[in-house]
Design a protein around this motif. Sequence first.
Motif, PDB file in Angstrom:
ATOM      1  N   GLU A   1      37.855  50.231  51.432  1.00 13.92           N
ATOM      2  CA  GLU A   1      37.590  50.017  50.008  1.00 13.92           C
ATOM      3  C   GLU A   1      38.436  48.895  49.421  1.00 13.92           C
TER       4      GLU A   1
ATOM      5  N   LEU B   1      40.027  45.239  48.605  1.00 10.83           N
ATOM      6  CA  LEU B   1      39.440  43.915  48.416  1.00 10.83           C
ATOM      7  C   LEU B   1      39.727  43.048  49.630  1.00 10.83           C
TER       8      LEU B   1
ATOM      9  N   ARG C   1      37.438  38.696  44.208  1.00 14.65           N
ATOM     10  CA  ARG C   1      38.007  38.659  42.853  1.00 14.65           C
ATOM     11  C   ARG C   1      38.417  40.079  42.456  1.00 14.65           C
ATOM     12  N   ILE C   2      39.578  40.172  41.853  1.00 15.59           N
ATOM     13  CA  ILE C   2      40.041  41.490  41.410  1.00 15.59           C
ATOM     14  C   ILE C   2      39.327  41.874  40.115  1.00 15.59           C
ATOM     15  N   PRO C   3      39.115  43.160  39.916  1.00 16.58           N
ATOM     16  CA  PRO C   3      38.497  43.589  38.656  1.00 16.58           C
ATOM     17  C   PRO C   3      39.488  43.425  37.501  1.00 16.58           C
ATOM     18  N   ALA C   4      38.975  43.408  36.299  1.00 18.88           N
ATOM     19  CA  ALA C   4      39.836  43.308  35.117  1.00 18.88           C
ATOM     20  C   ALA C   4      40.739  44.533  35.046  1.00 18.88           C
ATOM     21  N   PHE C   5      41.980  44.303  34.652  1.00 16.06           N
ATOM     22  CA  PHE C   5      42.915  45.421  34.492  1.00 16.06           C
ATOM     23  C   PHE C   5      43.900  45.123  33.382  1.00 16.06           C
TER      24      PHE C   5
ATOM     25  N   ASP D   1      46.893  41.920  30.310  1.00 14.02           N
ATOM     26  CA  ASP D   1      45.656  42.015  31.086  1.00 14.02           C
ATOM     27  C   ASP D   1      45.516  40.761  31.942  1.00 14.02           C
ATOM     28  N   ASN D   2      44.916  40.941  33.103  1.00 14.72           N
ATOM     29  CA  ASN D   2      44.818  39.815  34.032  1.00 14.72           C
ATOM     30  C   ASN D   2      43.948  38.685  33.497  1.00 14.72           C
TER      31      ASN D   2
END
Length: 82
Positions: free
Chosen positions: A41, A43, A48-52, A63-64
Amino acid sequence: MTLQDRLDEMKAKSRDRLPPEILSAMKSNMDQLKASGRRDEALGVGARIPAFNLADGYGRHYDNIGLLTKGPLVINFFRGFW
């Protein structure tokens, strides 16, 4: 020498310094991680990382997406001391 060569060399030197029981525990943990399916699971390279949104030690939130507007973003995961 490539980066991978250097990393492999560092890994081998580190492995040589660890007691067998520590190496055994590390291998056991890696085997458990692989068996859990959680590793699949993660990355992958180039993903691309999800928004956090995360808070710092003072409770300020970042936030990123906002940080990326200022330039490159480096994320360091520190596991702490066990």
